[in-house]
Design a protein around this motif. Sequence first.
Motif, mmCIF file in Angstrom:
data_model
loop_
_atom_site.group_PDB
_atom_site.id
_atom_site.type_symbol
_atom_site.label_atom_id
_atom_site.label_comp_id
_atom_site.label_asym_id
_atom_site.label_seq_id
_atom_site.Cartn_x
_atom_site.Cartn_y
_atom_site.Cartn_z
ATOM 1 N N ALA A 108 11.599 -31.738 -23.086
ATOM 2 C CA ALA A 108 12.731 -32.650 -23.212
ATOM 3 C C ALA A 108 14.026 -31.861 -23.193
ATOM 4 O O ALA A 108 14.159 -30.843 -23.882
ATOM 5 N N LEU A 109 14.974 -32.332 -22.411
ATOM 6 C CA LEU A 109 16.295 -31.710 -22.333
ATOM 7 C C LEU A 109 17.249 -32.526 -23.189
ATOM 8 O O LEU A 109 17.367 -33.744 -23.024
ATOM 9 N N ALA A 110 17.919 -31.879 -24.125
ATOM 10 C CA ALA A 110 18.762 -32.612 -25.079
ATOM 11 C C ALA A 110 19.975 -31.790 -25.476
ATOM 12 O O ALA A 110 19.995 -30.564 -25.358
ATOM 13 N N GLY A 111 20.980 -32.488 -25.999
ATOM 14 C CA GLY A 111 22.177 -31.823 -26.505
ATOM 15 C C GLY A 111 21.974 -31.352 -27.935
ATOM 16 O O GLY A 111 21.242 -31.971 -28.711
ATOM 17 N N TRP A 112 22.651 -30.254 -28.280
ATOM 18 C CA TRP A 112 22.553 -29.697 -29.637
ATOM 19 C C TRP A 112 23.916 -29.184 -30.054
ATOM 20 O O TRP A 112 24.584 -28.463 -29.305
ATOM 21 N N CYS A 113 24.321 -29.521 -31.277
ATOM 22 C CA CYS A 113 25.656 -29.174 -31.761
ATOM 23 C C CYS A 113 25.787 -27.713 -32.177
ATOM 24 O O CYS A 113 26.890 -27.215 -32.364
ATOM 25 N N GLY A 114 24.642 -27.022 -32.341
ATOM 26 C CA GLY A 114 24.672 -25.636 -32.784
ATOM 27 C C GLY A 114 24.341 -25.463 -34.251
ATOM 28 O O GLY A 114 24.214 -24.335 -34.739
#
Length: 482
Positions: free
Chosen positions: A429-435
């Motif tokens: 799964a490709l997803a955004g991450w805030c860090g």
Amino acid sequence: MSKDKQFVTEITPQGEDFSRWYIDVIKKADLMDYSPVRGCIVFKPDGFEIWEHIQEEMNRRFKETGHRNAYFPLFIPESFFQKEKEHVEGFNPELPWVTEAGGDKLEERLAIRPTSETMIGHMYSKWIQSYRDLPVLINQWANVVRWEKRTLPFIRTSEFLWQEGHTAHENEAEAREETMQMLEIYRDFVEGYLAIPVITGQKTPSERFAGAVDTYSIEAMMKDGRAVQAGTSHYLGTKFAVAFEIQYLSRDNNLEYVHTTSWGTSTRMIGSMIMVHGDDRGLALPPKVAPTQVIMIPIGPPKTREAVIARTDELFKELKSAGIRVRVDDRSDVTPGWKFNEYEMRGVPVRLELGPRDMENGVCVLVSRISGEKKIVQQDRLVEEVETMLQQVHNEMFERALKFREEHFYSVETLDEMKAAMEEKRGFALAGWCGDDACEAQVKEETGATSRNIPFEPGETKKTCICCGKPAQHTVVFAKAY
């Protein structure tokens, strides 16, 4: 059911139980056996020969880029691990210790090598005095021990075989160049030699190597959708240089710390290769590492047997002299059909059939393990035709694996979407991450997936974090992993 096909039923179908299929295949194909020591396996000749072919090609690539092989001790003093705090914390749970030897208790415990940064750091501090001693480009082929709680042959064992490169450089730029060069060598080898497509990228801080500044990886997708980290390359900065006092007199007559790297791959590449390419018929081995690339099977009634075998032997010599790994199975106590199934199960890339009618016509039959294509070829062009089919097998294996990955690669925007992907489907799964480490930990807790890497070429850039909804700092590949 005919006797020829009955043995295939001994392999559990992938769709029924992938883990059971994997164990059935590696046992049935005679690649390994379990040892009496927990978590350790015996590499049988075919399994070890695959590793030898991997070593041969990787050694060639390492030496082309200026690296040389050396060997360092298996035992590492406990005090060495105390010098780099992150390193010891990362490996301590997996370390087996030697506390007695020769009937006496040791003054200092010795760890059995989990990796060699500490030992090699100690030695480099003795060897490196001046900028003229740099760079140091050394690779080691060795065994390492990490006391795993859950083991799986080739993929995760308490003892495994690997190579670990350790280099020292004058400055950060040269060390980072080395780090990326080795990652690219790994990518090119795994794709070009093992026919496994990989995703290259940078590890998140929680997943990077203990003691590294930055870790980069190549990630492969298995047929059950899980990930295997097929290789890593680490920029260590000056952390180990400071810990082990690896200093050199610079060109400006200043005492400086070296910048170091380490990089490694292991026998888990064998397990990855099996899980990526195998099917319900058994192994499917990439031609470039297959112990046997071509199996020759003479066919025909007893009255023509002697002549057919004689011609088979002549063709065998032609193929062998061309550098092709070839075997002949001329046993008379099993049928040709049994042999066809046996060598399909063992993953031999190409089968060659020769019968009396083929001899009359000056031809033989080549059969691809991957496509099942049967091709009638002229005997006087046999070497060329076999080489062409071996390359076709490799290309088709890579394309099939790439197609599978593309079909099981999902772009998700929310944690619920990722949960659904991980529970109902299989894949990445490709997803955004805030860090934020907390968000990454939440993904793992709620889906079972871990961050594999921050891909260099994600295909799209995510705008928001999958957990908290804040702006995404990174686009990350997540997956359940071995």
